[in-house]
Scaffold this motif. Structure first.
Motif, PDB file in Angstrom:
ATOM      1  N   TRP A 165      69.086  -2.212  11.037  1.00 60.40           N
ATOM      2  CA  TRP A 165      68.598  -1.841   9.783  1.00 60.40           C
ATOM      3  C   TRP A 165      66.850  -1.075  10.390  1.00 60.40           C
ATOM      4  O   TRP A 165      66.656  -0.086  10.294  1.00 60.40           O
ATOM      5  N   MET A 180      67.339   2.131  11.835  1.00 65.11           N
ATOM      6  CA  MET A 180      67.470   3.381  11.237  1.00 65.11           C
ATOM      7  C   MET A 180      66.041   3.559  10.636  1.00 65.11           C
ATOM      8  O   MET A 180      66.093   4.756  10.490  1.00 65.11           O
ATOM      9  N   LEU A 181      65.361   2.694  10.367  1.00 68.84           N
ATOM     10  CA  LEU A 181      64.089   3.063   9.873  1.00 68.84           C
ATOM     11  C   LEU A 181      62.966   3.781  10.926  1.00 68.84           C
ATOM     12  O   LEU A 181      62.438   4.885  10.777  1.00 68.84           O
ATOM     13  N   LEU A 195      64.385   7.331  11.005  1.00 62.00           N
ATOM     14  CA  LEU A 195      63.909   7.886   9.884  1.00 62.00           C
ATOM     15  C   LEU A 195      62.379   8.358   9.958  1.00 62.00           C
ATOM     16  O   LEU A 195      62.213   9.526   9.830  1.00 62.00           O
ATOM     17  N   PRO A 231      66.710   8.612   1.680  1.00 60.68           N
ATOM     18  CA  PRO A 231      66.325   7.589   2.573  1.00 60.68           C
ATOM     19  C   PRO A 231      66.612   6.119   1.866  1.00 60.68           C
ATOM     20  O   PRO A 231      66.915   5.219   2.349  1.00 60.68           O
ATOM     21  N   ALA A 262      69.638   4.022   2.324  1.00 60.47           N
ATOM     22  CA  ALA A 262      69.555   3.077   3.490  1.00 60.47           C
ATOM     23  C   ALA A 262      68.387   2.051   3.397  1.00 60.47           C
ATOM     24  O   ALA A 262      68.857   0.896   3.997  1.00 60.47           O
ATOM     25  N   ILE A 263      67.426   2.470   2.881  1.00 62.43           N
ATOM     26  CA  ILE A 263      66.343   1.383   2.799  1.00 62.43           C
ATOM     27  C   ILE A 263      66.651   0.319   1.785  1.00 62.43           C
ATOM     28  O   ILE A 263      66.300  -0.987   2.195  1.00 62.43           O
ATOM     29  N   GLY A 294      68.894  -2.677   3.164  1.00 59.72           N
ATOM     30  CA  GLY A 294      68.252  -3.470   3.963  1.00 59.72           C
ATOM     31  C   GLY A 294      67.054  -4.340   3.527  1.00 59.72           C
ATOM     32  O   GLY A 294      66.801  -5.519   4.081  1.00 59.72           O
ATOM     33  N   LEU A 295      66.453  -3.812   2.619  1.00 61.86           N
ATOM     34  CA  LEU A 295      65.493  -4.759   2.054  1.00 61.86           C
ATOM     35  C   LEU A 295      65.846  -5.901   1.170  1.00 61.86           C
ATOM     36  O   LEU A 295      65.447  -6.933   1.265  1.00 61.86           O
TER      37      LEU A 295
END
Lengths: 314, 271, 557
Positions: free
Chosen positions: A146, A149-150, A153, B234, B237-238, B241-242
């Motif tokens: 993850w 991915m960030l 981005l 975004p 995806a974010i 994950g958080l």
């Protein structure tokens, strides 16, 4: 020292032998016959039988095990069921992505973790320590894929500093390293968080040892005592974690490759799984296990270099 | 009560409560697809937005937490259930063949790259939550076996254990009566840490498609699905994950807090 | 063996002469508002040995650490500590670093952990020299000629009795014994010939013969180099014939100080007298008429396998106990003395039936304690043990009633209900505690009380034989005297038979009728305690007796 090394070497060989048996057995009991899978459900039984003979699947399990292990010892990893090309060739190119990636990440992780851990331990309870500990607490909790991915981005999509994925090959080493940089950071930071915590607690333990007090009585400052007497002793637990982390980094590399579309061993494994190309899966897993066991052997040797008690006691 | 314990306990309780709630109520339907409402950003109607099928992400996270928690919990259960008795037995027979076999086996399992073997297991036996549990659980066994053995060995040298032996108690009985209660704190703390590692491992396995299979929602697969849309939306995806980060962070803080509350000198294993 | 004599100064602080080297005045140390040291004053002149003595928690070590500037950061020190006219408490850390190891050196209690395990002894001794050479150079002071570190390290190791041929600089600490390591620590402390040497219980962790050698060495260094020595010890006897002056500490205060002879002759403070009397305490054993043989040890040997030195060579064995034979008769109080590693612990475990023996037989009342790989429970019922560590002897999770009834497990029909409660109350009362203590957890008790509880646990099944394994070694002298009295009283009241294992000759002397002396796995001498100690026959016993520190006779000056 030699005795110690030989003993570790013997243990390495036993580990490898057991590992190969386990991997072979797991694949052996796998449901489904590769030959029928390759030829599809409509294949005639005699065609399947012919293919089985060609692939060497009609031999007894023991014979096939010995052939597999014997082959690997001479660098022959068998032939892919799907592509009919030598597995060693398929592994060769891809290894040169996964292995550098793992080493790159391990280096980064160590370079970040050591100073962070030392900084935190040398001023325990200070704002620096609390800051480092909070950062590592967060780092430990972040899944590397993850985080990857960030990074994509931010650095590839928004800032356009790096490409979002793919690998240009080693013809241009700079470009190759650049392509591996984001994946390596994604892998390294969560591992660095763990390593920094281990470094910190190892140092804190050692700073309360009697010999640190002795060193202070000789006139060393706190910092000198930490550097001259703390670090080398703290290295013993830290090395253990580095050895264990290599295994996580290799596995992590396999997953991170998915995020960055890197044609490494990870891609090869997942591709082979979907195609039930079990000989490839088997060989790649064995190779990874070998790498991990080898690294742990090197860590064992490093212990002896650090700790004189091991050399004589063995 | 320490800050770690408070924050960690609160985060963990929040996730457990949300998971339990999901069995009775979720803000949206996680099975109904509504392409018209796809990829909406977080807002009043969908608190955390919608995914590429128009499903409510908050609901997906609540239901996905079931998978994460179940897999991690059972994997810790396997690790403790088998690892602790093995570790106790090894320490009680320290230096004997049983100790040797148990120690060698855990060394061996440690030498295997765990996720790679998990991949092998799920590859061979098929992807799914059960195989993910087994794959993660196997690697918890040596963690608990080693930890228990190490802690128990130092207890066996203590004089109160000698006193129990002089009172004619068998090694098994001493292990149950004196050793286990004195390593319980350590096991609780390590259990919390292994639980958080289990959440991470489950997410990784389902991210590469080897965990829980559709239509069962899981955090890892939400991330895998979101990957191609990360530039477009975004938040898809974010947010999952958080969820992972906060759950794992909560458990780790809880573990640290428990350690500080029970016994600050406890030595847990971290990898 | 000759004991070190004092440096011969009877009036060390010459009122007309130079000021003392170390002058502590009104030193107060507090930690979290708790007063640890309360306005103590102490002077030490060059060439003088001053002993700081007192029980644990009296503030002896804190005084030493305050002087070195090595107090924990939470501690606050006020008052004045001046070394050669320089007030240490007002110096910045950098100046203290320059003084430590250079003007003042320190030796610690635990030689096993005081050295860095991953560095050679040479490197560690040289470090003292190099660190101060660096500092001098950095400060731009080049007054002192550079010392060749390696040469000096070699010289100083020779000086402390570690000659080149057996102890090259390349040795690692784990290759040395405890006494040898303590010599390395001393070498590090004196490498730059400091004016003040502080020794914090330097021999407490060592065997009695090694202790005598280290004390000899320290005395010699002070005499030859004119160093001032601050010697911290809990054992009055250790310093009675070594120190010029003694300061007695109690709860952070110096209650009495003066020249050694005067102090022992006068003992103005009741605490000094109490310490002195407790140190030479003789328990009243009463008369005993030994009956038939209770414990018989016949030709017992026990081996331990050593790690292989060659890959395929057969394992070598170390014989920890070597053909040991002796009897204990019912009603006898027998001591077993020996230094660490002599095999007394192994022998104890064999007697308790915790381990099998390689050869020989151990019987209690004619029954073997260990048969066919299993301890004999019928025999074990007649035997109990009390261990050394009052803190490690109890499961912290159980209450006293459960702790002391654990031996009931040995009984085929353990008492229940009211009978059990009565047994608990009886046992606790017998050791001077209250029946009401049964419901408390162990952490509510002090070290001495815990040893009482340990004795209650041993008594509760009315065993025929109790093994006391270093049972008073961890206790302060006054508590130790009380526990010895309790043992003597129990032995008189119940006709108890016991085996008392200890490294401490004076304690064995005060609590046993008969003694066995053990060395290198063998019993080298046995006999009536007073006879063995007064007229030892074996050379080893003679060495032990000579090395053991003794207090002066009361009133002698």
């Amino acid at each position: 020292m030699l005795r110690y090394a030989l003993k570790r070497l013997a243990s390495l060989i036993v580990s490898l032998a057991v590992a190969s048996v386990v991997i072979f057995l797991v694949v052996e009991v796998a449901p489904g016959d590769p030959a029928s899978f390759m030829l599809g459900i409509n294949a005639r039984p005699d065609t399947v039988a012919a293919l089985r003979a060609e692939l060497g699947l009609d031999a007894s399990p023991l014979q096939r095990y010995l052939a597999w292990v014997g082959g690997m010892l001479t660098g022959d990893f068998g032939t892919s069921y799907t592509y009919r090309t030598p597995v060693s060739e398929m592994i060769g190119d891809r290894l040169w992505i996964s292995l550098p990636l793992a080493i790159y990440a391990l280096t980064l992780s160590t370079l970040i973790a050591f100073p962070a851990g030392i900084l935190a331990a040398s001023r325990r309870g200070s704002p620096r320590d609390i800051g480092v500990m909070a950062a590592t607490q967060l780092g430990v909790a972040i899944p590397n894929f993850w985080f990857a991915m960030l990074l994509v981005l931010l650095f590839a999509i928004n800032l356009r500093w790096f490409s979002a994925g793919g690998f240009p090959g080693w013809d241009n080493p700079f470009q190759a390293m650049k392509a591996l940089t984001l994946p390596a950071i994604a892998l390294a930071l969560p591992q660095a968080a763990i390593l920094a915590r281990v470094m910190r607690s190892a140092l804190i333990d050692i700073l309360s040892e009697d010999f640190i007090r002795t060193a202070r009585a000789k006139g060393l400052t706190r910092g000198q005592a930490l550097r001259r007497h703390g670090l080398r002793n703290a290295l013993i637990p830290v090395l253990t974690i580095i050895g264990l982390q290599f295994s996580f980094l290799l596995a992590g590399a396999i997953i991170i490759e998915q995020v960055f579309f890197l044609p490494g061993l990870g891609r090869l494994i997942f591709q082979s799984i979907t195609q039930r190309d079990l000989i490839v899966v088997e060989s790649v897993v064995m190779l990874l296990v070998f790498a991990v066991i080898l690294v742990n052997f090197l860590v064992d040797l490093a212990y002896a270099a650090v700790d004189p008690r091991l050399r004589t006691r063995a | 009560m320490s800050r770690n314990l408070l924050i960690g306990g609160a985060l963990t309780a929040l996730f457990v409560a949300a998971t339990l709630l999901s069995f009775f109520w979720t803000p949206g339907d996680v099975e109904a697809l509504d392409i018209a409402r796809r990829l909406r950003p977080p807002g009043a109607e969908n608190l955390l937005g919608t995914d590429h099928f128009g499903r409510d992400i908050l609901s997906m996270i609540m239901v996905g937490a079931r998978t994460s928690i179940a897999v991690a919990l059972v994997a810790v259960g396997i690790g403790m259930g088998l690892g602790v008795p093995l570790g106790l037995a090894a320490a009680a027979n320290s230096g004997g063949w049983l100790d040797e076999v148990i120690s060698r086996l855990s060394d061996l399992i440690f030498a295997f790259p765990s996720l790679v073997i998990a991949i092998l297991i799920t590859a061979v036996f098929g992807a799914g939550a059960i195989n993910a549990i087994i794959a993660i659980g196997i690697f918890n066994i040596p963690v608990f076996a080693r930890l228990t053995r190490g802690a128990a060995l130092s207890l066996w040298k203590r004089e109160f254990i000698m006193a129990a032996r002089v009172s004619g108690k068998s090694r098994a009985r001493i292990s149950a009566e004196h050793i286990l209660p004195n390593v319980a704190n350590l096991l609780i703390v390590q259990g919390t840490i292994q639980f958080s590692l289990g959440i991470l491992a489950e997410a990784a396995l389902s991210y590469v498609g080897l965990g829980a299979q559709p239509p069962v929602p899981s955090w890892g697969r939400m991330l895998a699905d979101a990957q191609t849309m990360v530039a477009l939306a975004p938040h898809v995806a974010i947010i999952p994950g958080l969820a992972i980060v906060f759950m794992v962070l909560g458990l780790n803080l809880l573990g640290d807090g428990l350690r500080d509350a029970l016994d600050p000198r406890l030595k847990v294993m971290r990898t | 063996m000759t004991r070190p004599l004092s440096s011969g100064r009877t009036h060390p602080l010459d009122p007309e002469g130079a000021p003392p080297l170390l002058d502590i005045s009104g030193l107060t140390v507090t930690i979290h508002d708790k007063t640890i040291l309360d306005a103590i004053s102490l002077q030490i002149a060059a060439g003088e040995i001053v002993a700081l003595t007192g029980e644990s928690g009296s503030g002896k070590s804190i005084t030493a650490f305050a002087t070195m500037g090595l107090l924990p950061s939470v501690a606050k020190a006020t008052g004045r500590i001046s070394l050669d006219g320089e007030d240490l408490l007002s110096q910045p850390e950098s100046r203290l670093c320059a003084l430590r190891g250079n003007a003042m050196g320190m030796i610690f209690q635990e030689p096993m952990t005081a050295l860095n395990p991953v560095q050679t002894i040479g490197a560690q001794v040289m470090e003292t020299i190099l660190i101060h050479a660096d500092a001098t150079r950095a400060a731009g002071e080049d007054a002192r000629p550079p010392i060749r570190a390696e040469e000096r390290a070699r010289e100083v190791l020779d000086r402390v009795g570690l000659p080149q041929d057996r102890f090259p600089l390349s040795r690692y600490p784990h290759e040395l014994s405890g006494g040898q390591r303590q010599r390395v620590v001393i070498a590090m402390a004196i490498a730059l010939r400091p004016a003040l040497l502080i020794a914090d219980e330097p021999t407490t962790a060592l065997d009695v013969t090694t202790q005598a050698q280290i004390l000899d060495l320290l005395g010699e260094l002070v005499r030859e180099d004119g160093m001032a020595l601050m010697m911290i010890t809990h054992d009055l006897a250790v310093v009675s014939d070594m120190a010029d002056r003694i300061a007695v500490m109690r709860k952070g205060e110096i209650v009495e100080q003066g020249p050694t002879a005067t102090l022992f002759a006068q003992m103005r403070h009741p605490y000094t007298r109490a310490l002195f009397e407790a140190s030479r305490h003789k328990a009243d054993l009463g008369q005993t008429r030994p009956e038939n043989t209770l414990l018989r040890v016949e030709g017992v040997s026990r081996d331990y396998a050593l790690p292989r030195t060659k890959l395929f060579a057969p394992r070598a064995h170390f014989r920890a106990v070597d053909r040991v034979s002796f009897d204990i008769r019912r009603g006898e109080r027998v001591g077993l003395v020996g230094e660490s590693g002599c095999g007394k612990s192994t022998l104890t475990r064999a007697i308790l039936g915790l381990e099998a023996v390689a050869e020989g037989r151990i019987t209690l009342d004619g029954e073997p304690v260990f048969t066919e790989g299993h301890p004999n429970l019928a025999v074990r019922r007649k035997m109990q043990v009390v261990f050394q560590d009052p803190y490690g002897s109890f499961n912290p999770r159980h209450r006293v009633d459960r702790l002391i009834t654990e031996p009931f497990h040995l009984l085929p029909d353990p008492p229940k209900g009211a009978a059990r409660t009565q047994a608990i109350a009886d046992a606790l009362t017998a050791v001077g505690l209250q029946p009401g203590d049964a419901g408390k957890y162990i952490h509510a008790f002090s070290g001495g009380q815990r040893q009482r509880i340990a004795i209650a646990r041993a008594l509760i099944i009315r065993p025929e034989l109790i093994v006391f394994d270093e049972a008073v070694s961890a206790l302060d002298v006054r508590v130790r005297a009380q526990i010895l009295d309790l043992m003597a009283q129990l032995s008189r009241d119940y006709g108890l038979t016991y085996l008392f294992i200890s490294h401490d000759l004076s304690v064995v002397r005060s609590i046993t009728d008969r003694v066995l002396v053990m060395r290198a796995g063998r019993i080298v001498e046995q006999g009536v305690t007073t006879e063995v100690f007064d007229t030892p026959a074996h050379a080893y016993t003679r060495a032990l007796v000579a090395a053991a520190p003794t207090l002066p006779e009361e009133g002698a000056s």
